[in-house]
Design a protein around this motif. Structure first.
Motif, PDB file in Angstrom:
ATOM      1  N   ILE A  50     -27.630   5.677  14.178  1.00 11.95           N
ATOM      2  CA  ILE A  50     -26.673   6.343  15.062  1.00 11.95           C
ATOM      3  C   ILE A  50     -25.911   7.432  14.315  1.00 11.95           C
ATOM      4  O   ILE A  50     -25.384   7.211  13.231  1.00 11.95           O
ATOM      5  N   ASP A  51     -25.823   8.603  14.940  1.00 14.66           N
ATOM      6  CA  ASP A  51     -25.097   9.728  14.362  1.00 14.66           C
ATOM      7  C   ASP A  51     -23.736   9.930  15.012  1.00 14.66           C
ATOM      8  O   ASP A  51     -22.749  10.165  14.324  1.00 14.66           O
ATOM      9  N   ASP A  52     -23.670   9.859  16.333  1.00 17.08           N
ATOM     10  CA  ASP A  52     -22.401  10.114  17.015  1.00 17.08           C
ATOM     11  C   ASP A  52     -22.320   9.345  18.324  1.00 17.08           C
ATOM     12  O   ASP A  52     -23.344   9.032  18.948  1.00 17.08           O
ATOM     13  N   LEU A  53     -21.073   9.087  18.735  1.00 17.11           N
ATOM     14  CA  LEU A  53     -20.753   8.519  20.034  1.00 17.11           C
ATOM     15  C   LEU A  53     -19.698   9.403  20.683  1.00 17.11           C
ATOM     16  O   LEU A  53     -18.701   9.757  20.055  1.00 17.11           O
ATOM     17  N   TYR A  54     -19.934   9.773  21.941  1.00 14.26           N
ATOM     18  CA  TYR A  54     -18.976  10.561  22.708  1.00 14.26           C
ATOM     19  C   TYR A  54     -18.696   9.849  24.026  1.00 14.26           C
ATOM     20  O   TYR A  54     -19.600   9.271  24.642  1.00 14.26           O
ATOM     21  N   VAL A  55     -17.441   9.916  24.475  1.00 10.48           N
ATOM     22  CA  VAL A  55     -17.045   9.388  25.775  1.00 10.48           C
ATOM     23  C   VAL A  55     -16.045  10.379  26.364  1.00 10.48           C
ATOM     24  O   VAL A  55     -15.028  10.681  25.739  1.00 10.48           O
ATOM     25  N   PHE A  56     -16.335  10.886  27.565  1.00 10.68           N
ATOM     26  CA  PHE A  56     -15.459  11.894  28.154  1.00 10.68           C
ATOM     27  C   PHE A  56     -15.643  11.930  29.667  1.00 10.68           C
ATOM     28  O   PHE A  56     -16.569  11.310  30.215  1.00 10.68           O
ATOM     29  N   ALA A  57     -14.775  12.669  30.336  1.00 14.25           N
ATOM     30  CA  ALA A  57     -14.830  12.770  31.786  1.00 14.25           C
ATOM     31  C   ALA A  57     -15.864  13.804  32.215  1.00 14.25           C
ATOM     32  O   ALA A  57     -15.926  14.905  31.672  1.00 14.25           O
ATOM     33  N   GLY A  58     -16.673  13.434  33.212  1.00 15.31           N
ATOM     34  CA  GLY A  58     -17.599  14.368  33.834  1.00 15.31           C
ATOM     35  C   GLY A  58     -17.059  14.785  35.182  1.00 15.31           C
ATOM     36  O   GLY A  58     -15.840  14.911  35.369  1.00 15.31           O
ATOM     37  N   ALA A  59     -17.931  15.007  36.136  1.00 17.90           N
ATOM     38  CA  ALA A  59     -17.537  15.363  37.493  1.00 17.90           C
ATOM     39  C   ALA A  59     -17.298  14.082  38.279  1.00 17.90           C
ATOM     40  O   ALA A  59     -18.241  13.462  38.770  1.00 17.90           O
ATOM     41  N   ASP A  60     -16.019  13.658  38.374  1.00 17.26           N
ATOM     42  CA  ASP A  60     -15.677  12.374  39.003  1.00 17.26           C
ATOM     43  C   ASP A  60     -16.486  11.249  38.382  1.00 17.26           C
ATOM     44  O   ASP A  60     -17.020  10.370  39.084  1.00 17.26           O
ATOM     45  N   SER A  61     -16.575  11.254  37.080  1.00 21.10           N
ATOM     46  CA  SER A  61     -17.439  10.302  36.389  1.00 21.10           C
ATOM     47  C   SER A  61     -16.979  10.114  34.950  1.00 21.10           C
ATOM     48  O   SER A  61     -16.140  10.863  34.438  1.00 21.10           O
ATOM     49  N   THR A  62     -17.574   9.112  34.301  1.00 15.49           N
ATOM     50  CA  THR A  62     -17.410   8.911  32.868  1.00 15.49           C
ATOM     51  C   THR A  62     -18.758   9.141  32.213  1.00 15.49           C
ATOM     52  O   THR A  62     -19.778   8.638  32.683  1.00 15.49           O
ATOM     53  N   THR A 114     -15.656  26.482  18.657  1.00 13.86           N
ATOM     54  CA  THR A 114     -16.553  27.597  18.977  1.00 13.86           C
ATOM     55  C   THR A 114     -17.781  27.628  18.057  1.00 13.86           C
ATOM     56  O   THR A 114     -18.771  28.284  18.368  1.00 13.86           O
ATOM     57  N   THR A 115     -17.711  26.909  16.931  1.00 13.50           N
ATOM     58  CA  THR A 115     -18.834  26.873  15.994  1.00 13.50           C
ATOM     59  C   THR A 115     -20.121  26.431  16.682  1.00 13.50           C
ATOM     60  O   THR A 115     -21.199  26.948  16.396  1.00 13.50           O
ATOM     61  N   THR A 116     -19.993  25.467  17.600  1.00 10.65           N
ATOM     62  CA  THR A 116     -21.190  24.947  18.268  1.00 10.65           C
ATOM     63  C   THR A 116     -21.083  25.076  19.792  1.00 10.65           C
ATOM     64  O   THR A 116     -21.715  24.325  20.538  1.00 10.65           O
ATOM     65  N   LYS A 117     -20.313  26.045  20.250  1.00 11.79           N
ATOM     66  CA  LYS A 117     -20.136  26.228  21.696  1.00 11.79           C
ATOM     67  C   LYS A 117     -21.468  26.440  22.403  1.00 11.79           C
ATOM     68  O   LYS A 117     -21.681  25.961  23.523  1.00 11.79           O
ATOM     69  N   HIS A 118     -22.378  27.138  21.746  1.00 15.67           N
ATOM     70  CA  HIS A 118     -23.677  27.438  22.366  1.00 15.67           C
ATOM     71  C   HIS A 118     -24.571  26.207  22.469  1.00 15.67           C
ATOM     72  O   HIS A 118     -25.635  26.261  23.098  1.00 15.67           O
ATOM     73  N   LEU A 119     -24.149  25.099  21.875  1.00 19.32           N
ATOM     74  CA  LEU A 119     -24.939  23.870  21.892  1.00 19.32           C
ATOM     75  C   LEU A 119     -24.373  22.842  22.870  1.00 19.32           C
ATOM     76  O   LEU A 119     -24.782  21.686  22.862  1.00 19.32           O
ATOM     77  N   ARG A 120     -23.431  23.286  23.706  1.00 23.15           N
ATOM     78  CA  ARG A 120     -22.845  22.404  24.715  1.00 23.15           C
ATOM     79  C   ARG A 120     -22.965  23.042  26.090  1.00 23.15           C
ATOM     80  O   ARG A 120     -23.049  24.253  26.219  1.00 23.15           O
ATOM     81  N   ASP A 121     -22.953  22.217  27.120  1.00 22.07           N
ATOM     82  CA  ASP A 121     -23.045  22.703  28.489  1.00 22.07           C
ATOM     83  C   ASP A 121     -21.981  22.007  29.324  1.00 22.07           C
ATOM     84  O   ASP A 121     -21.706  20.812  29.120  1.00 22.07           O
ATOM     85  N   LYS A 122     -21.382  22.709  30.249  1.00 19.83           N
ATOM     86  CA  LYS A 122     -20.359  22.122  31.101  1.00 19.83           C
ATOM     87  C   LYS A 122     -20.955  21.244  32.196  1.00 19.83           C
ATOM     88  O   LYS A 122     -20.235  20.475  32.836  1.00 19.83           O
ATOM     89  N   ASN A 123     -22.243  21.370  32.417  1.00 16.22           N
ATOM     90  CA  ASN A 123     -22.908  20.610  33.474  1.00 16.22           C
ATOM     91  C   ASN A 123     -23.855  19.575  32.885  1.00 16.22           C
ATOM     92  O   ASN A 123     -24.322  19.698  31.751  1.00 16.22           O
ATOM     93  N   PHE A 124     -24.151  18.543  33.685  1.00 15.93           N
ATOM     94  CA  PHE A 124     -25.078  17.510  33.257  1.00 15.93           C
ATOM     95  C   PHE A 124     -26.414  18.138  32.856  1.00 15.93           C
ATOM     96  O   PHE A 124     -26.902  19.039  33.537  1.00 15.93           O
ATOM     97  N   PRO A 125     -26.999  17.715  31.711  1.00 14.41           N
ATOM     98  CA  PRO A 125     -26.613  16.572  30.862  1.00 14.41           C
ATOM     99  C   PRO A 125     -25.631  16.910  29.740  1.00 14.41           C
ATOM    100  O   PRO A 125     -25.521  16.122  28.787  1.00 14.41           O
ATOM    101  N   TYR A 126     -24.967  18.058  29.796  1.00 16.05           N
ATOM    102  CA  TYR A 126     -23.903  18.433  28.872  1.00 16.05           C
ATOM    103  C   TYR A 126     -24.399  18.759  27.461  1.00 16.05           C
ATOM    104  O   TYR A 126     -23.588  19.069  26.585  1.00 16.05           O
ATOM    105  N   VAL A 127     -25.684  18.702  27.237  1.00 24.04           N
ATOM    106  CA  VAL A 127     -26.288  18.981  25.941  1.00 24.04           C
ATOM    107  C   VAL A 127     -27.338  20.082  26.122  1.00 24.04           C
ATOM    108  O   VAL A 127     -27.635  20.493  27.241  1.00 24.04           O
TER     109      VAL A 127
END
Length: 340
Positions: free
Chosen positions: A18-30, A324-337
């Motif tokens: 395992i490298d990382d664990l993230y937990v955050f709010a999505g669109a009316d979701s976890t 901003t270092t890795t902004k291009h590697l994230r997405d605001k929409n599912f699947p967020y990666v």
């Protein structure tokens, strides 16, 4: 516990590392995200998820010692295109902590594709890793913590920091659960950790790796390159009794030498209590942040290394890197990666 770097264990079970664990709010979701199998380990990062393994998200409610909700993923053998069949089961109550329990099949799908079920979405596959840190900074903190010496940042130049994880990839599992879920309604306080397990010859399951807070292993056990410490195989409920005093003492010696606290022993105990059990706290439906101000879930943008390093030595440790270092590697929409 969470760690990206190469070790003999990674060479044996890179797909379960395992490298990382993230937990955050999505669109009316976890949203729950588990990253494994970083290519920073070089040849040991085998493609795909382990077909004889399990990948589990564990959820504790309202500070409970034990989980009462588990999301369990399993994968089939990779086909000629490298895709794998997958299944997601949920386990609740006592079954959530029982390796022999079957649980309820929620959905089936394939890696690289979105699988859906009522109130649930899942995506799993290879992505560009959005984790960021300059490992030379980690080396400075490691030296101080493990030797009980003052933190010396005199030669550290944040403006010259480089992301050591640029151009690396990981296998990622992204699970989104709607707020309609009875155990994940807005306002519910939860604690989350994840684990990987491998089938044993005797028919049971062996816990290989687990993660809650980021940076735990590289800060507190960096010299244990063979992972002989039992932290990875135990349950979080045992953490403080097993390692609270050890961790508090490491922190106390470092802040005493650095001169950042009048009560080093008290500070060490406070931080150990904050980090153990090694479970990531989150209030469902609130903005997630892993920062100096609070630990409330964690987003892929959060500068978790900077927050953790500063907490441990009780003084600001500027990483030189920003979201901003890795902004291009994230997405605001599912699947967020960003799939590869």
């Amino acid at each position: 516990m969470s760690h990206h770097l190469d070790t003999p264990l990674a060479s044996q079970t890179g797909q379960l590392f395992i490298d990382d664990l993230y937990v955050f709010a999505g669109a009316d979701s976890t949203v729950f995200v588990m990253d494994v199998n970083s290519t920073i380990t070089g040849a040991h990062a085998e493609p795909a998820f382990h077909p004889e393994g399990r990948y589990e998200f564990k959820v504790h409610a309202d500070g409970a010692d034990f989980e009462d909700l588990t999301y369990r993923l399993s994968f089939g053998e990779a086909d000629s295109d490298g895709r794998q069949a997958l299944q997601l089961h949920t386990l609740t109550g006592r079954d959530a902590r029982d390796d022999s329990a079957t649980g309820e099949l929620v959905l089936e799908g394939r890696t690289g594709e979105t699988a859906t079920a009522p109130d649930t979405r899942l995506w799993a596959g290879r992505i560009a890793d959005c984790f960021y840190i300059d490992l030379s900074l980690l080396g400075i903190i490691n030296s101080a913590v493990n030797n009980g010496t003052a933190v010396d940042l005199s030669e550290w130049r944040p403006e010259n920091a480089q992301n050591s994880f640029a151009d690396t990839t990981v296998e990622s599992i992204v699970l989104e659960v709607a707020h309609q879920h009875p155990q994940l309604k807005p306002g519910t306080r939860i604690g989350v950790w994840c684990a990987t397990k491998l089938a044993t010859d005797a028919g049971g399951w062996r816990q290989i790796n687990r993660a809650g807070h980021p940076m735990m292993w590289p800060i507190f056990w960096p010299t244990d390159t063979e992972f002989t410490h039992p932290s990875n195989t135990r349950h979080p409920s045992e953490d403080f009794d097993a390692d609270g005093a050890y961790t508090a003492d490491l922190i106390a010696k470092t802040v005493a030498a650095t001169g950042t606290c009048d009560d080093p022993q008290g500070y060490g105990r406070t931080v150990a209590r904050k980090l153990f059990p090694d479970v990531l706290p989150y209030t469902v439906g609130t903005p997630a942040t892993y920062s100096f101000a609070t630990f409330n879930g964690r987003t892929p943008a959060d500068n978790a290394p900077e927050a953790m390093l500063s907490l441990v030595v009780n003084t600001a440790v500027p990483s030189g890197l920003k979201p901003t270092t890795t902004k291009h590697l994230r997405d605001k929409n599912f699947p967020y990666v960003v799939p590869m």
